[in-house]
Design an enzyme around this catalytic site. Structure first.
Site, mmCIF file in Angstrom:
data_model
loop_
_atom_site.group_PDB
_atom_site.id
_atom_site.type_symbol
_atom_site.label_atom_id
_atom_site.label_comp_id
_atom_site.label_asym_id
_atom_site.label_seq_id
_atom_site.Cartn_x
_atom_site.Cartn_y
_atom_site.Cartn_z
ATOM 1 N N GLY A 96 5.430 13.856 -0.106
ATOM 2 C CA GLY A 96 6.247 13.039 0.793
ATOM 3 C C GLY A 96 7.537 12.671 0.098
ATOM 4 N N GLY A 152 10.623 9.798 0.407
ATOM 5 C CA GLY A 152 11.205 8.644 1.092
ATOM 6 C C GLY A 152 12.663 8.540 0.699
ATOM 7 N N PHE A 172 13.829 6.175 -1.453
ATOM 8 C CA PHE A 172 13.953 5.792 -2.868
ATOM 9 C C PHE A 172 12.828 6.357 -3.698
ATOM 10 C CE2 PHE A 172 17.419 3.006 -2.152
ATOM 11 C CZ PHE A 172 17.265 2.571 -0.849
ATOM 12 N N LYS A 184 9.856 9.738 -4.259
ATOM 13 C CA LYS A 184 9.293 11.047 -3.912
ATOM 14 C C LYS A 184 7.834 10.973 -4.341
ATOM 15 C CE LYS A 184 11.665 14.839 -4.999
ATOM 16 N NZ LYS A 184 12.168 16.034 -5.729
ATOM 17 N N VAL A 185 6.942 11.549 -3.550
ATOM 18 C CA VAL A 185 5.523 11.519 -3.924
ATOM 19 C C VAL A 185 5.066 12.950 -4.144
ATOM 20 C CG1 VAL A 185 3.186 10.907 -3.226
ATOM 21 C CG2 VAL A 185 5.076 9.397 -2.649
ATOM 22 N N LYS A 216 3.923 8.592 -7.284
ATOM 23 C CA LYS A 216 5.095 8.089 -6.559
ATOM 24 C C LYS A 216 6.209 7.936 -7.585
ATOM 25 C CE LYS A 216 6.279 4.417 -3.240
ATOM 26 N NZ LYS A 216 5.728 3.267 -2.466
ATOM 27 N N ASP A 222 3.540 -4.008 6.870
ATOM 28 C CA ASP A 222 4.001 -2.738 7.463
ATOM 29 C C ASP A 222 2.802 -1.900 7.885
ATOM 30 O OD1 ASP A 222 6.043 0.112 6.413
ATOM 31 O OD2 ASP A 222 5.756 -0.850 8.372
HETATM 32 C C1 LIG Z 1 0.859 7.646 -3.536
HETATM 33 C C2 LIG Z 1 0.603 7.435 -2.056
HETATM 34 C C3 LIG Z 1 -0.080 6.098 -1.798
HETATM 35 C C4 LIG Z 1 1.909 7.522 -1.308
HETATM 36 O O1 LIG Z 1 2.880 6.776 -1.472
HETATM 37 N N1 LIG Z 1 1.867 8.552 -0.425
HETATM 38 C C5 LIG Z 1 2.961 8.907 0.450
HETATM 39 C C6 LIG Z 1 3.227 10.367 0.550
HETATM 40 C C7 LIG Z 1 3.310 10.764 1.865
HETATM 41 C C8 LIG Z 1 2.958 9.617 2.677
HETATM 42 C C9 LIG Z 1 2.856 9.456 4.077
HETATM 43 O O2 LIG Z 1 3.157 10.499 4.888
HETATM 44 C C10 LIG Z 1 2.452 8.226 4.592
HETATM 45 C C11 LIG Z 1 2.162 7.162 3.736
HETATM 46 C C12 LIG Z 1 2.251 7.305 2.341
HETATM 47 C C13 LIG Z 1 2.670 8.529 1.886
HETATM 48 C C14 LIG Z 1 0.652 9.186 -0.467
HETATM 49 N N2 LIG Z 1 0.221 10.219 0.276
HETATM 50 C C15 LIG Z 1 -1.069 10.632 0.046
HETATM 51 N N3 LIG Z 1 -1.573 11.651 0.792
HETATM 52 C C16 LIG Z 1 -0.953 12.373 1.806
HETATM 53 C C17 LIG Z 1 -1.414 13.672 2.001
HETATM 54 C C18 LIG Z 1 -0.838 14.442 3.026
HETATM 55 C C19 LIG Z 1 0.194 13.924 3.822
HETATM 56 C C20 LIG Z 1 0.632 12.610 3.615
HETATM 57 C C21 LIG Z 1 0.073 11.834 2.612
HETATM 58 N N4 LIG Z 1 -1.893 10.070 -0.869
HETATM 59 C C22 LIG Z 1 -1.451 9.028 -1.615
HETATM 60 C C23 LIG Z 1 -0.148 8.573 -1.426
#
Ligand SMILES: CC1(C)C(=O)N([C@H]2C=Cc3c(O)cccc32)c2nc(Nc3ccccc3)ncc21
Length: 345
Positions: free
Chosen positions: A41, A43, A45, A47-48, A63, A156
């Site tokens: 993902g 955002g 600020f 990147k995940v 993150k 949120d």
């Molecule tokens: C570190 C943490 C908690 C985080 O910050 N994100 C981001 C990243 C994408 C996203 C979102 O699409 C929605 C909410 C949080 C997030 C995470 N995303 C995941 N899995 C995931 C797997 C496939 C699609 C989306 C999210 N696991 C943990 C996290």
């Protein structure tokens, strides 16, 4: 009715230019004991990235926050988010395993929810039957009341921030808007995304805290059981009017118990809105779960697991007392993270 609503953005933040290379950490292939695999993902600020722990092989989500793009206020909000994540140990809240900070960047090593967003799950599968919605909602309720008991509000809560793990269990993510609250004082920051925001927020009223999360929970229950948003509008003004009018359609297929529960959550007057402690013994919530009421004090506080400690001392030649002291001090470094990864695996 089953058209899942468009994604709601929590607040319009300026997009930073992508190609600024002033931060040398941004395109690393690995950090600490973690090898990056793919971006999950992005955002404004942060990147995940999906990553793998070199020693245990456990998959994590890292993150990556570029500090050079943050002003003082945003930086203090980031450190508050980290402090809050360190406080929360619950099966339905994403875990923090390790914090790595360099001059330019903060890396938050967290639990990876491989099932993605509940939002996307609803897009693919449509609205849930009440039985499945109840199972998910009970997990969400357990996690949110656990936060409120710790004097933390999320602010949120929305289908996009409710992630799913490999077993399709709920994992609440993104505490970027969360804060501590004091039952005897008021907060006044407008947070969250409009379709899930309580009327008092649109009216610029100060609030205590839990009641705004409770309103969002009502919207989430509606989305789970109908696949639609209760309040909608072409623009913010229309959305505001719809939320403040507080009128929403109850589809014919919803059970009476479910309708009654929605009416407890979606009450415009925050002082009349149900508190979570009242909702725990609601009829719809407990249908089919009479023998297992929602446990709100599920604290997964990490206790010392002798087997893991012994394995770590032998396999990674770590000092036993140092490791135990780190766990006691709630430390999040490369040693304690091995423990957490093995403990929660
Ligand atoms: C570190 C943490 C908690 C985080 O910050 N994100 C981001 C990243 C994408 C996203 C979102 O699409 C929605 C909410 C949080 C997030 C995470 N995303 C995941 N899995 C995931 C797997 C496939 C699609 C989306 C999210 N696991 C943990 C996290």
């Amino acid at each position: 009715m089953s058209a899942v609503p468009a994604k709601s953005s929590s607040s319009s933040r300026p997009r930073k230019d992508k190609d600024d290379t002033s931060n040398p950490d941004i395109n690393l292939a690995s950090i600490g004991n973690y090898v990056f695999q793919k971006t999950v993902g992005e955002g404004n600020f942060a990147k995940v990235k999906l990553a793998k722990h070199k020693l245990t092989g456990v998959e994590v989500a890292v993150k990556i926050i570029d500090k050079t793009t943050l002003d003082e206020k945003k930086l203090s909000k980031l450190y508050r988010e980290v402090r809050i994540m360190k406080l929360l140990h619950h099966p339905n809240i994403v875990k923090l395993y390790e914090v790595i900070e360099t001059k330019y960047t903060v890396f938050l090593v967290m639990e990876y929810a491989s099932g993605g967003e509940l939002y996307d799950y609803l897009v693919v599968h449509g609205k849930m039957k009440e039985k499945e919605a109840r199972a998910k909602f009970r997990q969400i309720l357990s996690a949110v009341s656990y936060c409120h008991k710790k004097r933390v509000i999320h602010r949120d809560l929305k289908a996009e921030n409710l992630l799913l793990d490999a077993n399709l269990d709920i994992k609440i993510a993104d505490f970027g808007f969360s804060n501590y609250f004091d039952p005897d004082s008021k907060l006044d920051t407008f947070c969250g995304s409009p379709p899930y925001a309580a009327p008092e927020l649109f009216q610029g009223r100060r609030y205590t805290g839990p009641e705004v999360d409770i309103w969002s929970l009502g919207v989430i229950l509606y989305v789970l059981t109908t696949g639609c948003l209760p309040f909608d509008g072409k623009n913010l003004q229309e959305m505001r009017e719809s939320v403040c009018r507080g009128k929403y359609r109850i589809p014919f297929y919803l059970s009476d118990y479910c309708e009654k529960l929605l009416r407890k959550f979606l009450v415009r007057d925050p002082y009349k809105r149900a508190g979570l402690e009242m909702l725990i013994d609601d009829a719809w919530i407990n249908e089919g779960h009479a023998d297992s009421p929602i446990s709100t004090d599920v604290s997964q506080k990490v206790e010392e697991n002798e087997a893991i400690i012994r394995l770590m001392v032998q396999k990674y030649s770590l000092d036993r007392d140092v490791l135990i002291q780190k766990l006691k001090d709630n430390v999040y470094d490369e040693v304690s993270s091995i423990y957490y990864l093995l403990y929660y695996e």
